[in-house]
Design a protein around this motif. Structure first.
Motif, PDB file in Angstrom:
ATOM      1  N   TYR A 251      28.950  43.273  40.733  1.00 13.67           N
ATOM      2  CA  TYR A 251      29.389  44.660  40.552  1.00 13.67           C
ATOM      3  C   TYR A 251      30.836  44.833  41.004  1.00 13.67           C
ATOM      4  CZ  TYR A 251      29.466  49.704  40.818  1.00 13.67           C
ATOM      5  OH  TYR A 251      29.789  51.020  40.636  1.00 13.67           O
TER       6      TYR A 251
ATOM      7  N   GLN B  25      33.356  42.798  40.927  1.00 12.84           N
ATOM      8  CA  GLN B  25      34.333  42.317  39.947  1.00 12.84           C
ATOM      9  C   GLN B  25      34.523  43.322  38.808  1.00 12.84           C
ATOM     10  OE1 GLN B  25      32.360  38.564  39.156  1.00 12.84           O
ATOM     11  NE2 GLN B  25      34.124  37.452  40.013  1.00 12.84           N
ATOM     12  N   ASN B  26      33.490  44.074  38.477  1.00 15.74           N
ATOM     13  CA  ASN B  26      33.561  45.025  37.367  1.00 15.74           C
ATOM     14  C   ASN B  26      33.836  46.465  37.799  1.00 15.74           C
ATOM     15  OD1 ASN B  26      32.982  43.346  35.077  1.00 15.74           O
ATOM     16  ND2 ASN B  26      30.951  43.085  35.974  1.00 15.74           N
TER      17      ASN B  26
ATOM     18  N   ALA C 193      36.299  48.973  36.041  1.00 17.46           N
ATOM     19  CA  ALA C 193      35.871  49.500  34.745  1.00 17.46           C
ATOM     20  C   ALA C 193      34.809  50.579  34.907  1.00 17.46           C
ATOM     21  CB  ALA C 193      35.322  48.367  33.877  1.00 17.46           C
TER      22      ALA C 193
ATOM     23  N   ASP D  34      29.119  39.690  28.260  1.00 17.79           N
ATOM     24  CA  ASP D  34      30.539  39.350  28.339  1.00 17.79           C
ATOM     25  C   ASP D  34      31.289  40.287  27.397  1.00 17.79           C
ATOM     26  OD1 ASP D  34      32.987  38.244  28.666  1.00 17.79           O
ATOM     27  OD2 ASP D  34      32.515  36.323  27.718  1.00 17.79           O
TER      28      ASP D  34
ATOM     29  N   LYS E 120      35.486  39.954  30.442  1.00 17.55           N
ATOM     30  CA  LYS E 120      35.329  40.352  31.843  1.00 17.55           C
ATOM     31  C   LYS E 120      34.082  39.691  32.420  1.00 17.55           C
ATOM     32  CE  LYS E 120      37.571  44.769  31.285  1.00 17.55           C
ATOM     33  NZ  LYS E 120      37.435  46.203  31.223  1.00 17.55           N
TER      34      LYS E 120
ATOM     35  N   ILE F  92      24.757  44.654  35.263  1.00 12.83           N
ATOM     36  CA  ILE F  92      24.809  43.408  36.044  1.00 12.83           C
ATOM     37  C   ILE F  92      23.419  42.768  36.134  1.00 12.83           C
ATOM     38  CG2 ILE F  92      25.438  42.376  38.255  1.00 12.83           C
ATOM     39  CD1 ILE F  92      27.812  43.647  36.686  1.00 12.83           C
TER      40      ILE F  92
ATOM     41  N   ASP G 105      25.080  49.171  38.103  1.00 12.67           N
ATOM     42  CA  ASP G 105      24.748  47.848  38.640  1.00 12.67           C
ATOM     43  C   ASP G 105      23.489  47.309  37.972  1.00 12.67           C
ATOM     44  OD1 ASP G 105      24.984  45.623  40.542  1.00 12.67           O
ATOM     45  OD2 ASP G 105      23.162  46.471  41.413  1.00 12.67           O
TER      46      ASP G 105
ATOM     47  N   SER H 120      30.646  39.217  34.412  1.00 14.50           N
ATOM     48  CA  SER H 120      29.550  40.125  34.721  1.00 14.50           C
ATOM     49  C   SER H 120      28.648  39.569  35.796  1.00 14.50           C
ATOM     50  CB  SER H 120      28.721  40.424  33.490  1.00 14.50           C
ATOM     51  OG  SER H 120      29.033  39.685  32.405  1.00 14.50           O
TER      52      SER H 120
END
Length: 174
Positions: A92, A94-95, A98, A83, A87, A77, A73, A89
Motif C-alpha cells: 500500500y 508504494q501506491n 496514487a 500492474d 506501478k 493490494i 488496500d 502493487s
C-alpha cells in the motif's frame, strides 16, 4: 406542571437582542427565539452552549479516511493486485500517492453525509414532520421570543412590554 409561556413579538433584530439581554439579566428562562434569518450573537446572548457538531465532523472524516484506506488496500493490494502503468502493487505504501485523491474524497463524502444525518437527528427534523413555528410572521419579518412562566406572569409581561415588543401574549402550550 405549568405549560404557559409568553410570546413577545419584535419587528427589529437589534430590539430583540436587547430584549434577550434584559430578559436573561432578569433571570427569566427563554425557551426559544424564532427569527426569519440568523441573528449574529443571539446564541451567545441567550447563553447557549457552543455546538459540538465540528467534533462529529472530524470523527466522521476520520471514519471516511479509514474506510477509504482499508477499501483501497483490500481491493487494489490484497484481493486483486494489478500492474497499472508499471506501478508496483506489492504494498500500500508504494501506491499511496496514487490513492490520495480517493482518500480525500472518502473523507469528504463520509463527513458531509453523516453530518447531514446527525444534524437532522439532533434537530429532530424528520420527513413529514409538522412545522413547530408558533407564528407565521417569524418566517417573513418578525422575531418571536418564547419565555417560560413559573408563577411570575405579571413580572414577565411588564418586562417584555418595556423592551419594545410589538405584541406580548400569554399562550397555554399543551
Amino acid at each position: 406542571m405549568n405549560n404557559k409561556v409568553v410570546y413577545a413579538i419584535y419587528n427589529d433584530d437589534d430590539v430583540l437582542m436587547e430584549a434577550v439581554k434584559k430578559t436573561k439579566a432578569a433571570h427569566f428562562h427563554i425557551e426559544e427565539v424564532f427569527t426569519p434569518f440568523p441573528v449574529h450573537g443571539l446564541d451567545k446572548a441567550m447563553g447557549l452552549a457552543p455546538t459540538r457538531l465540528a467534533i462529529c465532523a472530524f470523527i466522521f472524516g476520520v471514519c471516511g479516511l479509514s474506510f477509504g484506506t482499508w477499501m483501497m488496500d483490500y481491493i487494489m493490494i490484497q484481493d486483486w493486485p494489478q500492474d497499472i502503468g508499471g506501478k508496483p502493487s506489492m504494498s500500500y505504501i508504494q501506491n499511496m500517492p496514487a490513492f490520495v485523491p480517493v482518500m480525500f474524497e472518502e473523507t469528504v463524502f463520509f463527513a458531509a453525509h453523516l453530518m447531514v444525518i446527525t444534524f437532522y437527528m439532533r434537530s429532530r427534523l424528520w420527513p413529514f414532520k409538522k412545522a413547530e413555528n408558533p407564528d407565521v410572521r417569524t418566517t417573513d419579518d418578525h422575531f418571536l421570543m418564547e419565555v417560560a412562566i413559573n408563577n411570575n406572569e405579571s413580572e414577565i409581561l411588564s418586562l417584555l412590554s418595556s423592551t419594545g415588543a410589538v405584541e406580548v401574549k400569554v399562550i397555554d402550550k399543551h
